[in-house]
Design a protein around this motif. Structure first.
Motif, PDB file in Angstrom:
ATOM      1  N   ARG A 196      -9.270   1.963  -1.579  1.00  0.00           N
ATOM      2  CA  ARG A 196      -9.118   0.434  -1.310  1.00  0.00           C
ATOM      3  C   ARG A 196      -7.858   0.117  -0.883  1.00  0.00           C
ATOM      4  N   SER A 197      -7.677  -0.651   0.185  1.00  0.00           N
ATOM      5  CA  SER A 197      -6.389  -1.140   0.622  1.00  0.00           C
ATOM      6  C   SER A 197      -6.099  -2.281   0.105  1.00  0.00           C
ATOM      7  N   HIS A 198      -4.674  -2.638  -0.088  1.00  0.00           N
ATOM      8  CA  HIS A 198      -4.252  -3.802  -0.572  1.00  0.00           C
ATOM      9  C   HIS A 198      -4.898  -4.818   0.113  1.00  0.00           C
ATOM     10  N   GLY A 199      -5.293  -5.863  -0.778  1.00  0.00           N
ATOM     11  CA  GLY A 199      -5.852  -7.132  -0.363  1.00  0.00           C
ATOM     12  C   GLY A 199      -7.181  -7.025   0.104  1.00  0.00           C
TER      13      GLY A 199
ATOM     14  N   ASN B 170     -15.583  -7.530   6.726  1.00  0.00           N
ATOM     15  CA  ASN B 170     -14.345  -8.228   7.005  1.00  0.00           C
ATOM     16  C   ASN B 170     -14.144  -8.250   8.313  1.00  0.00           C
ATOM     17  N   GLN B 171     -15.193  -7.922   9.138  1.00  0.00           N
ATOM     18  CA  GLN B 171     -14.916  -7.897  10.629  1.00  0.00           C
ATOM     19  C   GLN B 171     -15.459  -9.210  11.252  1.00  0.00           C
TER      20      GLN B 171
ATOM     21  N   GLU C 226      -0.040   1.847   1.465  1.00  0.00           N
ATOM     22  CA  GLU C 226      -1.188   1.130   2.022  1.00  0.00           C
ATOM     23  C   GLU C 226      -2.447   1.054   1.075  1.00  0.00           C
ATOM     24  N   ILE C 227      -2.438   1.872   0.397  1.00  0.00           N
ATOM     25  CA  ILE C 227      -3.624   2.222  -0.252  1.00  0.00           C
ATOM     26  C   ILE C 227      -3.399   1.544  -1.808  1.00  0.00           C
TER      27      ILE C 227
END
Length: 135
Positions: A28-31, A81-82, A106-107
């Motif tokens: 899971r990426s931040h945000g 989220n696209q 980034e993760i």
């Protein structure tokens, strides 16, 4: 009179499917609110395998063993989220690796997800893991 719809924009990605028993490695990426299969966009100047190796090194700090990389299929659909009209075309691969799995900056989180945790994944991840592993 029917309006002409623009052709969908296609985002090409290379993704690693790494399974340990009944669990699949997810990040899971931040945000972000959902987990994804590790990997990412294929740059214009690289192959899917080159992108896979680069993305996994960047995200998880391990080196995929190129000789061990094998395709697991291509899956396409609307990406989480696209924007509307964007299709994500995921080329999925299995591979062995060297090093220690360590999430990069980034993760936000790395997690092994089982069948009962699958709802935590983005829809395409749910679809792919169900198709490949029947979980």
């Amino acid at each position: 009179m029917n309006a002409i719809r623009p052709a969908p924009r296609i985002v090409e990605t290379a993704n690693w499917i790494f399974r340990d028993g009944g669990k699949v490695l997810s990040v899971r990426s931040h945000g972000r609110d959902r987990f994804y299969l590790p990997g990412g966009k294929i740059d214009a100047d690289e192959t899917a395998i080159e992108a896979l190796i680069r993305e996994i090194r960047e995200e998880l700090g391990v080196m995929l063993i190129e000789k061990s990389i094998r395709p697991l299929g291509i899956h396409a659909g609307h990406g989480h989220n696209q924007p509307s009209g964007v299709i994500v075309r995921m080329q999925c691969f299995a591979a062995r690796f060297t090093g220690t799995l360590t999430p990069s900056r980034e993760i936000a989180e790395m997690r092994w997800l089982s069948q009962r945790d699958r709802h935590l994944m983005a829809p395409m991840g749910q679809k792919i893991t169900a198709a490949l592993f029947d979980i």
